[in-house]
Design a protein around this motif. Structure first.
Motif, PDB file in Angstrom:
ATOM      1  N   PHE A   1     -12.332   4.223 -10.473  1.00 19.02           N
ATOM      2  CA  PHE A   1     -10.957   3.896 -10.293  1.00 19.02           C
ATOM      3  C   PHE A   1     -10.425   4.295  -8.940  1.00 19.02           C
ATOM      4  O   PHE A   1     -11.023   4.958  -8.041  1.00 19.02           O
ATOM      5  CB  PHE A   1     -10.062   4.759 -11.257  1.00 19.02           C
ATOM      6  N   LYS A   2      -9.515   3.627  -8.556  1.00 23.14           N
ATOM      7  CA  LYS A   2      -8.745   3.718  -7.085  1.00 23.14           C
ATOM      8  C   LYS A   2      -7.254   3.528  -7.107  1.00 23.14           C
ATOM      9  O   LYS A   2      -6.779   3.012  -8.438  1.00 23.14           O
ATOM     10  CB  LYS A   2      -9.405   2.706  -6.129  1.00 23.14           C
ATOM     11  N   CYS A   3      -6.774   3.621  -6.261  1.00 24.14           N
ATOM     12  CA  CYS A   3      -5.209   3.632  -6.137  1.00 24.14           C
ATOM     13  C   CYS A   3      -4.881   2.160  -6.187  1.00 24.14           C
ATOM     14  O   CYS A   3      -5.598   1.404  -5.384  1.00 24.14           O
ATOM     15  CB  CYS A   3      -4.746   4.149  -5.050  1.00 24.14           C
ATOM     16  N   VAL A   4      -3.826   1.909  -6.943  1.00 27.49           N
ATOM     17  CA  VAL A   4      -3.376   0.421  -7.021  1.00 27.49           C
ATOM     18  C   VAL A   4      -1.980   0.090  -6.613  1.00 27.49           C
ATOM     19  O   VAL A   4      -1.444  -0.754  -6.658  1.00 27.49           O
ATOM     20  CB  VAL A   4      -3.542  -0.286  -8.352  1.00 27.49           C
ATOM     21  N   ALA A   5      -1.471   1.061  -5.626  1.00 24.24           N
ATOM     22  CA  ALA A   5      -0.380   1.323  -5.101  1.00 24.24           C
ATOM     23  C   ALA A   5       0.879   0.649  -6.071  1.00 24.24           C
ATOM     24  O   ALA A   5       1.809   0.039  -5.806  1.00 24.24           O
ATOM     25  CB  ALA A   5      -0.261   0.220  -3.981  1.00 24.24           C
ATOM     26  N   CYS A   6       0.814   1.606  -7.345  1.00 26.06           N
ATOM     27  CA  CYS A   6       2.009   1.315  -8.323  1.00 26.06           C
ATOM     28  C   CYS A   6       3.338   1.832  -7.769  1.00 26.06           C
ATOM     29  O   CYS A   6       4.265   1.416  -8.344  1.00 26.06           O
ATOM     30  CB  CYS A   6       1.424   1.712  -9.547  1.00 26.06           C
ATOM     31  N   GLY A   7       3.163   2.984  -7.106  1.00 29.18           N
ATOM     32  CA  GLY A   7       4.492   3.689  -6.369  1.00 29.18           C
ATOM     33  C   GLY A   7       4.681   4.674  -7.616  1.00 29.18           C
ATOM     34  O   GLY A   7       5.699   5.444  -6.931  1.00 29.18           O
ATOM     35  N   LEU A   8       4.238   4.975  -8.595  1.00 33.95           N
ATOM     36  CA  LEU A   8       4.668   6.122  -9.562  1.00 33.95           C
ATOM     37  C   LEU A   8       4.808   7.308  -8.879  1.00 33.95           C
ATOM     38  O   LEU A   8       5.788   8.190  -8.997  1.00 33.95           O
ATOM     39  CB  LEU A   8       3.969   5.985 -10.929  1.00 33.95           C
ATOM     40  N   CYS A   9       3.835   7.819  -8.080  1.00 34.04           N
ATOM     41  CA  CYS A   9       3.675   8.917  -7.469  1.00 34.04           C
ATOM     42  C   CYS A   9       4.926   9.034  -6.477  1.00 34.04           C
ATOM     43  O   CYS A   9       5.487  10.163  -6.159  1.00 34.04           O
ATOM     44  CB  CYS A   9       2.503   9.185  -6.687  1.00 34.04           C
TER      45      CYS A   9
ATOM     46  N   GLU B   1      -0.571  13.832  -7.764  1.00 35.76           N
ATOM     47  CA  GLU B   1      -1.944  13.621  -8.728  1.00 35.76           C
ATOM     48  C   GLU B   1      -1.614  13.879 -10.138  1.00 35.76           C
ATOM     49  O   GLU B   1      -2.329  13.146 -10.964  1.00 35.76           O
ATOM     50  CB  GLU B   1      -3.080  15.128  -8.281  1.00 35.76           C
ATOM     51  N   GLU B   2      -0.860  14.576 -10.655  1.00 35.89           N
ATOM     52  CA  GLU B   2      -0.454  14.698 -11.874  1.00 35.89           C
ATOM     53  C   GLU B   2       0.022  13.450 -12.601  1.00 35.89           C
ATOM     54  O   GLU B   2      -0.256  13.068 -13.803  1.00 35.89           O
ATOM     55  CB  GLU B   2       0.596  15.837 -12.149  1.00 35.89           C
ATOM     56  N   VAL B   3       1.025  12.964 -11.670  1.00 35.45           N
ATOM     57  CA  VAL B   3       1.642  11.688 -12.408  1.00 35.45           C
ATOM     58  C   VAL B   3       0.685  10.500 -12.309  1.00 35.45           C
ATOM     59  O   VAL B   3       0.560   9.775 -13.275  1.00 35.45           O
ATOM     60  CB  VAL B   3       2.797  11.197 -11.218  1.00 35.45           C
ATOM     61  N   CYS B   4      -0.194  10.451 -11.449  1.00 35.54           N
ATOM     62  CA  CYS B   4      -1.274   9.361 -11.358  1.00 35.54           C
ATOM     63  C   CYS B   4      -2.168   9.594 -12.674  1.00 35.54           C
ATOM     64  O   CYS B   4      -2.563   8.655 -13.348  1.00 35.54           O
ATOM     65  CB  CYS B   4      -2.254   9.388 -10.102  1.00 35.54           C
ATOM     66  N   SER B   5      -2.836  10.744 -12.747  1.00 33.31           N
ATOM     67  CA  SER B   5      -3.706  11.054 -13.764  1.00 33.31           C
ATOM     68  C   SER B   5      -2.775  10.892 -15.384  1.00 33.31           C
ATOM     69  O   SER B   5      -3.524  10.210 -16.209  1.00 33.31           O
ATOM     70  CB  SER B   5      -4.351  12.351 -13.841  1.00 33.31           C
ATOM     71  N   LYS B   6      -1.707  11.228 -15.280  1.00 29.22           N
ATOM     72  CA  LYS B   6      -1.163  11.109 -16.565  1.00 29.22           C
ATOM     73  C   LYS B   6      -0.774   9.371 -17.016  1.00 29.22           C
ATOM     74  O   LYS B   6      -1.023   9.238 -18.063  1.00 29.22           O
ATOM     75  CB  LYS B   6       0.113  11.836 -16.590  1.00 29.22           C
ATOM     76  N   ALA B   7      -0.495   8.819 -16.101  1.00 26.26           N
ATOM     77  CA  ALA B   7      -0.070   7.344 -16.063  1.00 26.26           C
ATOM     78  C   ALA B   7      -1.417   6.587 -16.312  1.00 26.26           C
ATOM     79  O   ALA B   7      -1.165   5.554 -17.289  1.00 26.26           O
ATOM     80  CB  ALA B   7       0.491   6.886 -14.656  1.00 26.26           C
ATOM     81  N   TYR B   8      -2.386   6.792 -15.839  1.00 32.28           N
ATOM     82  CA  TYR B   8      -3.513   6.025 -15.747  1.00 32.28           C
ATOM     83  C   TYR B   8      -4.719   6.691 -16.932  1.00 32.28           C
ATOM     84  O   TYR B   8      -5.397   5.957 -17.466  1.00 32.28           O
ATOM     85  CB  TYR B   8      -4.352   5.654 -14.829  1.00 32.28           C
TER      86      TYR B   8
ATOM     87  N   LYS C   1       0.910  -1.136  -0.119  1.00 30.45           N
ATOM     88  CA  LYS C   1      -0.049  -0.044  -0.089  1.00 30.45           C
ATOM     89  C   LYS C   1       0.766   1.085   0.068  1.00 30.45           C
ATOM     90  O   LYS C   1       2.088   1.311   0.347  1.00 30.45           O
ATOM     91  CB  LYS C   1      -1.135  -0.135   1.212  1.00 30.45           C
ATOM     92  N   LEU C   2       0.386   2.160  -0.422  1.00 30.96           N
ATOM     93  CA  LEU C   2       0.933   3.615  -0.574  1.00 30.96           C
ATOM     94  C   LEU C   2       0.994   4.194   0.892  1.00 30.96           C
ATOM     95  O   LEU C   2      -0.232   4.439   1.448  1.00 30.96           O
ATOM     96  CB  LEU C   2       0.244   4.622  -1.429  1.00 30.96           C
ATOM     97  N   ILE C   3       1.723   4.774   1.520  1.00 31.11           N
ATOM     98  CA  ILE C   3       1.794   5.430   2.833  1.00 31.11           C
ATOM     99  C   ILE C   3       2.148   6.776   2.707  1.00 31.11           C
ATOM    100  O   ILE C   3       3.133   7.344   2.032  1.00 31.11           O
ATOM    101  CB  ILE C   3       2.985   4.794   3.748  1.00 31.11           C
ATOM    102  N   ALA C   4       1.489   7.789   3.221  1.00 32.70           N
ATOM    103  CA  ALA C   4       1.233   8.966   2.922  1.00 32.70           C
ATOM    104  C   ALA C   4       1.896   9.804   4.487  1.00 32.70           C
ATOM    105  O   ALA C   4       1.557   9.289   5.525  1.00 32.70           O
ATOM    106  CB  ALA C   4       0.042   9.840   2.894  1.00 32.70           C
TER     107      ALA C   4
ATOM    108  N   ALA D   1       8.850  15.955  -2.063  1.00 29.09           N
ATOM    109  CA  ALA D   1       8.996  16.172  -0.847  1.00 29.09           C
ATOM    110  C   ALA D   1       9.372  14.934  -0.092  1.00 29.09           C
ATOM    111  O   ALA D   1       9.634  14.915   1.315  1.00 29.09           O
ATOM    112  CB  ALA D   1       7.843  16.745  -0.155  1.00 29.09           C
ATOM    113  N   GLY D   2       9.335  13.719  -0.765  1.00 27.03           N
ATOM    114  CA  GLY D   2       9.313  12.358   0.090  1.00 27.03           C
ATOM    115  C   GLY D   2       8.277  12.206   0.724  1.00 27.03           C
ATOM    116  O   GLY D   2       8.237  11.576   1.743  1.00 27.03           O
ATOM    117  N   ALA D   3       7.073  12.535   0.630  1.00 31.06           N
ATOM    118  CA  ALA D   3       5.809  12.624   1.448  1.00 31.06           C
ATOM    119  C   ALA D   3       5.011  10.940   1.276  1.00 31.06           C
ATOM    120  O   ALA D   3       4.025  10.924   1.984  1.00 31.06           O
ATOM    121  CB  ALA D   3       4.886  13.774   1.266  1.00 31.06           C
ATOM    122  N   LEU D   4       5.491  10.445   0.144  1.00 33.83           N
ATOM    123  CA  LEU D   4       4.948   9.054  -0.199  1.00 33.83           C
ATOM    124  C   LEU D   4       5.888   8.087  -0.144  1.00 33.83           C
ATOM    125  O   LEU D   4       6.953   8.201  -0.861  1.00 33.83           O
ATOM    126  CB  LEU D   4       4.140   9.379  -1.742  1.00 33.83           C
ATOM    127  N   THR D   5       5.632   6.831   0.311  1.00 31.26           N
ATOM    128  CA  THR D   5       6.413   5.789  -0.024  1.00 31.26           C
ATOM    129  C   THR D   5       5.530   4.233  -0.139  1.00 31.26           C
ATOM    130  O   THR D   5       4.329   4.490   0.352  1.00 31.26           O
ATOM    131  CB  THR D   5       7.186   5.516   1.204  1.00 31.26           C
TER     132      THR D   5
END
Length: 126
Positions: free
Chosen positions: A105-113, A18-25, A3-6, A119-123
């Protein structure tokens, strides 16, 4: 469980995730088509992303939602009838829908973001 941790304390509100996610999918930069959302909360920001709880699976009568081998909740698009019950019933608001798209649609924890977050806010937690 993958899972994605914020880390909201690190989020600057830049919207890169948000930009990375929408562009990827969806092949376009559109916050409304991002499975991750950055919400302004006073002077701070809150990242909202699916925690893979799986509550949506039981409410999906066409059985379009299920757990993958890595425990991520996934939507099988060709099984989805577009009823949007999962969107309306997700208590956390992590299932999303856009009028341009036939299914939610929902997050699939791909990790692209997480890879792109300046800022390193996501892992990704495996």
């Amino acid at each position: 469980m993958k899972k994605l941790i914020a880390d909201n304390a690190k989020c600057t509100g830049c919207g890169t995730c948000e930009e990375v996610c929408s562009k990827a999918y969806f092949k376009e930069v559109n916050k409304e088509k991002s499975a991750i959302r950055v919400i302004a909360d006073g002077d701070n920001y809150r990242i909202e992303v699916c925690d893979q709880c799986g509550d949506c699976i039981a409410m999906c009568s066409p059985i379009a939602l299920n757990r993958a081998k890595n425990e991520v909740v996934r939507l099988t698009k060709d099984k989805c009838v577009g009823c949007l019950i999962c969107v309306g019933e997700c208590l956390r608001g992590y299932m999303h829908y856009h009028d341009d798209e036939p299914v939610p649609f929902k997050c699939v924890a791909c990790g692209l973001c997480a890879k792109q977050c300046p800022a390193g806010a996501l892992t990704i937690d495996n």
